[in-house]
Design a protein around this motif. Structure first.
Motif, short mmCIF file in Angstrom:
data_model
loop_
_atom_site.label_atom_id
_atom_site.label_comp_id
_atom_site.label_asym_id
_atom_site.label_seq_id
_atom_site.Cartn_x
_atom_site.Cartn_y
_atom_site.Cartn_z
N LEU A 41 54.18 9.22 62.36
CA LEU A 41 54.92 9.72 63.52
C LEU A 41 54.82 11.25 63.61
CD1 LEU A 41 58.06 7.45 63.20
CD2 LEU A 41 56.37 7.40 65.04
N ARG A 42 54.99 11.92 62.49
CA ARG A 42 54.88 13.38 62.51
C ARG A 42 53.49 13.83 62.94
NH1 ARG A 42 58.41 14.71 57.11
NH2 ARG A 42 60.43 14.34 58.10
N ARG A 43 52.45 13.11 62.52
CA ARG A 43 51.09 13.44 62.95
C ARG A 43 50.96 13.31 64.46
NH1 ARG A 43 47.82 10.68 65.46
NH2 ARG A 43 48.75 8.72 64.82
N ALA A 44 51.39 12.17 65.01
CA ALA A 44 51.23 11.93 66.45
C ALA A 44 52.03 12.92 67.28
CB ALA A 44 51.65 10.49 66.78
N PHE A 45 53.27 13.16 66.92
CA PHE A 45 54.10 14.10 67.67
C PHE A 45 53.59 15.53 67.50
CE2 PHE A 45 56.90 10.49 67.92
CZ PHE A 45 57.57 10.66 69.12
N SER A 46 53.15 15.89 66.30
CA SER A 46 52.63 17.24 66.07
C SER A 46 51.38 17.50 66.89
CB SER A 46 52.34 17.46 64.58
OG SER A 46 53.53 17.47 63.84
N GLU A 47 50.52 16.50 67.03
CA GLU A 47 49.32 16.67 67.87
C GLU A 47 49.71 16.95 69.31
OE1 GLU A 47 46.93 13.17 67.29
OE2 GLU A 47 46.32 13.78 65.27
N CYS A 48 50.73 16.26 69.81
CA CYS A 48 51.20 16.51 71.18
C CYS A 48 51.82 17.90 71.30
CB CYS A 48 52.20 15.44 71.60
SG CYS A 48 51.50 13.79 71.77
N ILE A 49 52.61 18.27 70.32
CA ILE A 49 53.28 19.57 70.33
C ILE A 49 52.24 20.70 70.30
CG2 ILE A 49 54.74 21.12 68.95
CD1 ILE A 49 56.26 18.50 68.06
N ALA A 50 51.17 20.52 69.57
CA ALA A 50 50.14 21.55 69.43
C ALA A 50 49.19 21.60 70.63
CB ALA A 50 49.33 21.31 68.16
N ASP A 51 49.18 20.57 71.45
CA ASP A 51 48.28 20.51 72.60
C ASP A 51 48.89 21.32 73.75
OD1 ASP A 51 46.78 19.86 74.88
OD2 ASP A 51 46.51 17.78 74.24
N PRO A 52 48.26 22.42 74.15
CA PRO A 52 48.84 23.26 75.20
C PRO A 52 48.89 22.58 76.57
CG PRO A 52 46.64 24.03 74.62
CD PRO A 52 47.00 22.94 73.65
N GLN A 53 48.18 21.48 76.74
CA GLN A 53 48.20 20.77 78.02
C GLN A 53 49.43 19.89 78.19
OE1 GLN A 53 44.50 18.92 79.41
NE2 GLN A 53 43.55 19.75 77.56
N ILE A 54 50.03 19.45 77.09
CA ILE A 54 51.13 18.49 77.16
C ILE A 54 52.46 19.21 77.30
CG2 ILE A 54 52.37 16.64 75.94
CD1 ILE A 54 49.68 15.76 74.81
N ASP A 55 53.16 18.90 78.40
CA ASP A 55 54.47 19.48 78.69
C ASP A 55 55.62 18.62 78.16
OD1 ASP A 55 53.40 21.61 80.40
OD2 ASP A 55 52.98 20.00 81.83
N VAL A 56 55.42 17.29 78.21
CA VAL A 56 56.50 16.35 77.90
C VAL A 56 55.94 15.19 77.07
CG1 VAL A 56 58.21 14.75 78.88
CG2 VAL A 56 57.66 16.88 80.08
N VAL A 57 56.72 14.77 76.08
CA VAL A 57 56.41 13.56 75.33
C VAL A 57 57.59 12.61 75.51
CG1 VAL A 57 55.96 12.53 73.06
CG2 VAL A 57 55.12 14.85 73.58
N LEU A 58 57.30 11.40 75.96
CA LEU A 58 58.30 10.34 76.01
C LEU A 58 57.88 9.29 75.00
CD1 LEU A 58 58.90 9.69 79.84
CD2 LEU A 58 60.08 11.28 78.32
N SER A 59 58.79 8.91 74.13
CA SER A 59 58.48 7.85 73.18
C SER A 59 59.48 6.73 73.32
CB SER A 59 58.45 8.38 71.74
OG SER A 59 59.75 8.61 71.25
N SER A 60 59.02 5.52 72.96
CA SER A 60 59.91 4.36 72.95
C SER A 60 59.79 3.68 71.59
CB SER A 60 59.52 3.38 74.07
OG SER A 60 58.23 2.85 73.83
N GLY A 61 60.94 3.26 71.08
CA GLY A 61 60.97 2.54 69.81
C GLY A 61 61.28 3.43 68.63
N GLY A 62 61.71 2.79 67.54
CA GLY A 62 61.94 3.49 66.29
C GLY A 62 63.22 4.28 66.20
#
Length: 159
Positions: free
Chosen positions: A48-69
């Motif tokens: 989970l930390r890997r997946a979310f960190s990749e999104c956080i580090a990507d300058p193109q991504i403004d928002v992450v929505l997750s479901s579950g867990g």
């Protein structure tokens, strides 16, 4: 328009039966946002930390929505995995979501550990895995807060 990622946290879902991920992607697209990334991640703190960190580090991504867990089961690791990544937690999100959930499911709403925050200027909203819970969050919180026209304030126009 915001550029978004949708992460499904599950030990059993596949792209063929990811109803909550499909629903969130549909809502984002219908609202005029772009879904750049879609992923199903095993409910493991380090994956989970890997997946979310990749999104956080990507300058193109403004928002992450997750479901579950986000439930109260031993294997649900999202709050522990993602919470440490936040620069700032959006405390009111979880409180408001549980209040709205209470109106639909009663005292079981207390078991929701949904969280939200900002990390590296990326908004992150971690929702329960049920499509009903995702719809509740979208319809009563996220749609308006990700729309720059919402007044008096919204997350789409934060500085």
């Amino acid at each position: 328009m915001l550029t978004c990622a949708v992460i499904t946290v599950s030990n059993s879902r596949t792209s063929d039966n990811d109803d909550a991920g499909d629903l969130l992607s549909m809502h984002l697209t219908e609202a005029g946002h772009r879904v750049l990334r879609r992923e199903i991640v095993f409910d493991d703190i380090y994956q989970l930390r890997r997946a979310f960190s990749e999104c956080i580090a990507d300058p193109q991504i403004d928002v992450v929505l997750s479901s579950g867990g986000t439930g109260f089961a031993r294997h649900n690791a999202v709050p522990q995995a993602v919470g440490v990544l936040f620069d700032q937690e959006i405390v009111g999100f979880g409180e408001l979501f549980r209040q709205l959930s209470y109106n639909e499911i009663g005292a079981a709403a207390i078991q929701s550990r949904c969280v939200a925050g900002i990390a590296n200027d990326t908004l992150i909203f971690c929702l329960p895995g049920s499509p009903n819970a995702c719809s509740l969050a979208w319809n009563h919180i996220l749609r308006a807060q990700l729309d720059h026209r919402t007044r008096p304030c919204n997350f789409a126009c934060r500085s």
